[in-house]
Motif scaffolding. Structure first.
Motif, PDB file in Angstrom:
ATOM      1  N   LEU A  55      68.409 -65.660  60.872  1.00 26.22           N
ATOM      2  CA  LEU A  55      69.118 -65.131  59.712  1.00 26.22           C
ATOM      3  C   LEU A  55      68.472 -63.806  59.333  1.00 26.22           C
ATOM      4  O   LEU A  55      67.255 -63.741  59.138  1.00 26.22           O
ATOM      5  CB  LEU A  55      69.033 -66.095  58.535  1.00 26.22           C
ATOM      6  N   THR A  56      69.272 -62.761  59.210  1.00 26.12           N
ATOM      7  CA  THR A  56      68.786 -61.465  58.754  1.00 26.12           C
ATOM      8  C   THR A  56      69.442 -61.191  57.410  1.00 26.12           C
ATOM      9  O   THR A  56      70.664 -61.066  57.317  1.00 26.12           O
ATOM     10  CB  THR A  56      69.135 -60.354  59.760  1.00 26.12           C
ATOM     11  N   PHE A  57      68.635 -61.131  56.357  1.00 24.91           N
ATOM     12  CA  PHE A  57      69.114 -60.916  54.993  1.00 24.91           C
ATOM     13  C   PHE A  57      68.978 -59.438  54.642  1.00 24.91           C
ATOM     14  O   PHE A  57      67.931 -58.843  54.891  1.00 24.91           O
ATOM     15  CB  PHE A  57      68.250 -61.682  53.989  1.00 24.91           C
ATOM     16  N   ASN A  58      70.001 -58.862  54.018  1.00 28.71           N
ATOM     17  CA  ASN A  58      69.912 -57.512  53.469  1.00 28.71           C
ATOM     18  C   ASN A  58      69.921 -57.612  51.955  1.00 28.71           C
ATOM     19  O   ASN A  58      70.756 -58.318  51.385  1.00 28.71           O
ATOM     20  CB  ASN A  58      71.071 -56.645  53.956  1.00 28.71           C
ATOM     21  N   ALA A  64      64.964 -54.858  46.415  1.00 32.84           N
ATOM     22  CA  ALA A  64      63.952 -55.070  47.450  1.00 32.84           C
ATOM     23  C   ALA A  64      63.804 -56.568  47.683  1.00 32.84           C
ATOM     24  O   ALA A  64      63.916 -57.370  46.750  1.00 32.84           O
ATOM     25  CB  ALA A  64      62.611 -54.487  47.019  1.00 32.84           C
ATOM     26  N   VAL A  65      63.551 -56.963  48.944  1.00 34.97           N
ATOM     27  CA  VAL A  65      63.378 -58.383  49.253  1.00 34.97           C
ATOM     28  C   VAL A  65      62.000 -58.845  48.781  1.00 34.97           C
ATOM     29  O   VAL A  65      61.026 -58.105  48.831  1.00 34.97           O
ATOM     30  CB  VAL A  65      63.547 -58.683  50.761  1.00 34.97           C
ATOM     31  N   ILE A  66      61.944 -60.092  48.316  1.00 37.97           N
ATOM     32  CA  ILE A  66      60.693 -60.723  47.910  1.00 37.97           C
ATOM     33  C   ILE A  66      60.384 -61.900  48.823  1.00 37.97           C
ATOM     34  O   ILE A  66      59.289 -62.038  49.335  1.00 37.97           O
ATOM     35  CB  ILE A  66      60.758 -61.208  46.437  1.00 37.97           C
ATOM     36  N   SER A  86      61.166 -57.470  57.372  1.00 39.53           N
ATOM     37  CA  SER A  86      61.149 -56.466  58.435  1.00 39.53           C
ATOM     38  C   SER A  86      61.154 -55.056  57.848  1.00 39.53           C
ATOM     39  O   SER A  86      60.857 -54.096  58.536  1.00 39.53           O
ATOM     40  CB  SER A  86      62.322 -56.658  59.383  1.00 39.53           C
ATOM     41  N   SER A  87      61.495 -54.952  56.570  1.00 36.07           N
ATOM     42  CA  SER A  87      61.408 -53.706  55.794  1.00 36.07           C
ATOM     43  C   SER A  87      61.437 -54.114  54.327  1.00 36.07           C
ATOM     44  O   SER A  87      61.497 -55.313  54.017  1.00 36.07           O
ATOM     45  CB  SER A  87      62.570 -52.768  56.124  1.00 36.07           C
ATOM     46  N   ASP A  88      61.428 -53.155  53.416  1.00 38.20           N
ATOM     47  CA  ASP A  88      61.467 -53.531  51.998  1.00 38.20           C
ATOM     48  C   ASP A  88      62.860 -53.987  51.557  1.00 38.20           C
ATOM     49  O   ASP A  88      63.020 -54.534  50.468  1.00 38.20           O
ATOM     50  CB  ASP A  88      60.947 -52.406  51.110  1.00 38.20           C
ATOM     51  N   THR A  89      63.867 -53.819  52.407  1.00 37.87           N
ATOM     52  CA  THR A  89      65.226 -54.242  52.060  1.00 37.87           C
ATOM     53  C   THR A  89      65.805 -55.305  52.990  1.00 37.87           C
ATOM     54  O   THR A  89      66.956 -55.677  52.851  1.00 37.87           O
ATOM     55  CB  THR A  89      66.185 -53.025  52.062  1.00 37.87           C
ATOM     56  N   THR A 113      64.896 -55.729  41.469  1.00 45.15           N
ATOM     57  CA  THR A 113      65.370 -54.355  41.336  1.00 45.15           C
ATOM     58  C   THR A 113      64.220 -53.404  41.601  1.00 45.15           C
ATOM     59  O   THR A 113      63.057 -53.727  41.391  1.00 45.15           O
ATOM     60  CB  THR A 113      65.933 -54.079  39.930  1.00 45.15           C
ATOM     61  N   ARG A 114      64.558 -52.222  42.059  1.00 43.85           N
ATOM     62  CA  ARG A 114      63.550 -51.188  42.347  1.00 43.85           C
ATOM     63  C   ARG A 114      63.243 -50.418  41.110  1.00 43.85           C
ATOM     64  O   ARG A 114      64.009 -50.179  40.289  1.00 43.85           O
ATOM     65  CB  ARG A 114      64.050 -50.240  43.423  1.00 43.85           C
TER      66      ARG A 114
END
Length: 114
Positions: A55-58, A64-66, A86-89, A113-114
């Motif tokens: 699963l790849t979540f955006n 930003a993903v936590i 895999s990145s901050d998003t 939120t950023r």
């Protein structure tokens, strides 16, 4: 040497497994957790018998993903083989279903939120 062979087999199995990209358009439920945090539940995904699901979540715009999580149908064993940003998003979660039956996974994502 045994650990390297095991890792190579795991990578080969994951490459053969089902891959699903989850975007904000596929959200079923969103819960505001306060302080800019949000929990998002996505539509269920089927994982085949004796297989892997990637699963790849955006995170979506301005978020930003936590962390990510999941629940699976049935009372048999299943486990994540990897879970990481895999990145901050974007977050990647790989789940193994070692049983002989297809099962349903409900994925969750926590963002801020950023």
């Amino acid at each position: 040497m045994v650990a390297k062979k095991t890792l190579l087999r795991k990578k080969a199995a994951v490459l053969k497994g089902k891959k699903v990209l989850l975007r904000s358009k596929q959200v079923r439920v969103t819960q505001n957790l306060g302080g800019g945090f949000r929990r998002t539940q996505f539509a269920p995904v089927t994982i085949g018998a004796n297989s892997f699901l990637t699963l790849t979540f955006n995170a979506g715009s301005g978020r930003a993903v936590i962390n990510a999580g999941w629940t699976i149908s049935g009372f048999n064993s299943a486990w994540p083989t990897d879970s990481f940003p895999s990145s901050d998003t974007q977050w990647i979660l790989i789940i193994e279903n070692p049983t002989g039956v297809a099962r349903t996974v409900i994925p969750f994502l926590i963002t801020k939120t950023r």
